[in-house]
Design an enzyme around this catalytic site. Structure first.
Site, PDB file in Angstrom:
ATOM      1  N   LYS A 222       0.914  -1.102   0.456  1.00 30.18           N
ATOM      2  CA  LYS A 222       0.080  -0.034  -0.049  1.00 30.18           C
ATOM      3  C   LYS A 222       0.643   1.597  -0.370  1.00 30.18           C
ATOM      4  O   LYS A 222       1.881   1.075   0.339  1.00 30.18           O
ATOM      5  CB  LYS A 222      -0.894  -0.174   1.607  1.00 30.18           C
ATOM      6  CG  LYS A 222      -2.193  -1.062   0.677  1.00 30.18           C
ATOM      7  CD  LYS A 222      -3.189  -1.257   1.956  1.00 30.18           C
ATOM      8  CE  LYS A 222      -4.059  -1.757   1.899  1.00 30.18           C
ATOM      9  NZ  LYS A 222      -5.234  -2.170   3.161  1.00 30.18           N
ATOM     10  N   ARG A 256      -2.934  -9.770   5.770  1.00 29.91           N
ATOM     11  CA  ARG A 256      -3.738 -10.089   4.699  1.00 29.91           C
ATOM     12  C   ARG A 256      -2.512  -9.230   3.782  1.00 29.91           C
ATOM     13  O   ARG A 256      -2.291  -8.663   3.511  1.00 29.91           O
ATOM     14  CB  ARG A 256      -4.570  -8.708   4.239  1.00 29.91           C
ATOM     15  CG  ARG A 256      -5.295  -9.121   3.068  1.00 29.91           C
ATOM     16  CD  ARG A 256      -6.870  -8.336   2.867  1.00 29.91           C
ATOM     17  NE  ARG A 256      -7.835  -7.988   1.732  1.00 29.91           N
ATOM     18  CZ  ARG A 256      -7.094  -7.520   1.072  1.00 29.91           C
ATOM     19  NH1 ARG A 256      -6.115  -6.343   0.688  1.00 29.91           N
ATOM     20  NH2 ARG A 256      -7.904  -7.458  -0.601  1.00 29.91           N
TER      21      ARG A 256
HETATM   22  C1  YH5 Z   1      -7.669  -4.102   4.499  1.00 27.64           C
HETATM   23  O1  YH5 Z   1      -6.972  -3.655   4.489  1.00 27.64           O
HETATM   24  N1  YH5 Z   1      -7.949  -3.992   1.533  1.00 27.64           N
HETATM   25  S1  YH5 Z   1      -8.049  -3.857  -0.624  1.00 27.64           S
HETATM   26  C2  YH5 Z   1      -3.968  -0.278  -3.418  1.00 27.64           C
HETATM   27  C3  YH5 Z   1      -2.647  -1.048  -3.476  1.00 27.64           C
HETATM   28  C4  YH5 Z   1      -2.098  -2.261  -2.283  1.00 27.64           C
HETATM   29  C5  YH5 Z   1      -3.100  -2.791  -1.683  1.00 27.64           C
HETATM   30  C6  YH5 Z   1      -2.061   0.961  -3.589  1.00 27.64           C
HETATM   31  N2  YH5 Z   1      -9.102  -4.829   1.722  1.00 27.64           N
HETATM   32  C7  YH5 Z   1      -7.866  -4.756   2.862  1.00 27.64           C
HETATM   33  O2  YH5 Z   1      -5.218  -3.957  -0.951  1.00 27.64           O
HETATM   34  N3  YH5 Z   1      -9.816  -6.103   3.713  1.00 27.64           N
HETATM   35  C8  YH5 Z   1      -8.234  -4.811   0.319  1.00 27.64           C
HETATM   36  O3  YH5 Z   1      -1.537  -0.136  -3.513  1.00 27.64           O
HETATM   37  C9  YH5 Z   1      -8.988  -5.057   2.310  1.00 27.64           C
HETATM   38  N4  YH5 Z   1      -8.267  -4.690   5.278  1.00 27.64           N
HETATM   39  C10 YH5 Z   1      -9.189  -5.970   4.303  1.00 27.64           C
HETATM   40  N5  YH5 Z   1     -10.097  -6.353   5.711  1.00 27.64           N
HETATM   41  C11 YH5 Z   1      -6.818  -2.357  -1.047  1.00 27.64           C
HETATM   42  C12 YH5 Z   1      -5.379  -2.663  -1.320  1.00 27.64           C
HETATM   43  C13 YH5 Z   1      -4.257  -2.428  -1.647  1.00 27.64           C
HETATM   44  C14 YH5 Z   1      -4.899  -1.179  -2.430  1.00 27.64           C
END
Ligand code: YH5
Length: 279
Positions: A222, A256
């Site tokens: 992230k 996760r």
């Molecule tokens: C979470 O924290 N996050 S989707 C942007 C990125 C990389 C990854 C800019 N679903 C979570 O993974 N569910 C998501 O790079 C989630 N907790 C739970 N429970 C976003 C994501 C991501 C966004």
């Protein structure tokens, strides 16, 4: 000591475990359509299970900042075949990443064991559906909506406000008839938070445990990693691993992540160390 129960399965949270991210979204560089993303997701499921994922989190809606919304029909068409494939071929825990009650219902019917809802069951009908399905649910904090959540988020006290929000959602869940044992909490890294908010939450993660529920953390790749380190999306592994280890040290039970093999190795070293404390 926490454990999750779903149907006749039990998952121990005595030491931190890995939830693998499985995105079932069409990639813009391919004209292979739905079948291509199905094949890719199933191959990813096989891979992460061989690498030691305890849970696979299957999602068909992108909740990244600014992402477009997806219809119920489209979301079902993406995720249900992948859940069916996973349930048929593996003995792994399956989580459905959705906010839509009909997707929750069909996903559980297809073999999902956990509901992961970034909107914490606030969509119409979601709370009643989750209570009816009687499976573990992850309630995540988000300020705003994915479309606008990163437009200068503000808090007086981010820790307290995240805690208060999750505590209120827990009350609604219990009032709807959900069992305490079915609740998992998540501070929602990157969901309506600045870099500073995210690091305050990570530093004070143990405060979230005052509610006495297992905690799930997602910070893999992230912006809180990328912006801090000035690394593009493909060069965030070391930072993501450090974040996962810190979260685990702070008491998070479920991590996760995208990079399963590396995270499982790092957690195994941590767990071996913790186990030796008692010897
Ligand atoms: C979470 O924290 N996050 S989707 C942007 C990125 C990389 C990854 C800019 N679903 C979570 O993974 N569910 C998501 O790079 C989630 N907790 C739970 N429970 C976003 C994501 C991501 C966004």
């Amino acid at each position: 000591m926490f454990e999750l129960k779903s149907g006749d399965k039990t998952l121990s949270l005595a030491s931190p475990i890995v939830m693998a991210i499985i995105n079932v979204t069409p990639d813009s560089f391919s004209d292979g359509g739905q079948h291509h993303s199905f094949e890719k997701a199933c191959a990813q499921v096989d891979k992460v299970i061989s690498q030691g994922a305890a849970i696979v989190d299957i999602g068909g809606e992108s909740t990244r900042p600014g992402a477009a919304s997806v219809s119920e029909e489209e979301e079902l068409a993406r995720v249900i075949p992948v859940i069916e494939y996973t349930a048929k071929n593996h003995d792994v825990w399956i989580s459905i990443d959705t906010s839509k009650p009909q997707v929750m219902e069909q996903a559980v019917a297809a073999g999902a064991h956990i509901i992961n809802d970034v909107r914490a069951l606030q969509e119409p009908g979601a709370l009643a559906m989750a209570a009816m399905l009687d499976v573990p649910v992850c309630l995540m904090h988000m300020q705003g909506q994915p479309q606008d959540m990163q437009d200068s988020p503000e808090y007086d006290n981010v820790i307290q406000q995240v805690n208060d929000f999750l505590s209120l959602r827990v009350d609604y869940c219990l009032a709807a008839g959900m069992s305490r044992e079915n609740i998992i909490l998540d501070p929602g890294f990157g969901f309506g938070k600045t870099l500073e908010h995210n690091y305050q939450l990570l530093a004070k993660l143990p405060e979230l445990h005052s509610l006495h529920f297992p905690v799930l953390v997602g910070l893999s790749r992230k912006s809180m990693i990328g912006d801090l380190l000035q690394r593009d999306i493909n060069n965030r592994l070391a930072g993501s691993l450090a974040g996962a280890m810190i979260a685990a040290q702070q008491g998070a039970q479920i991590l996760r992540v995208h990079d399963v093999e590396e995270t499982v190795d790092a957690l195994t070293v941590m767990s071996a160390t913790m186990a030796s404390l008692h010897n």
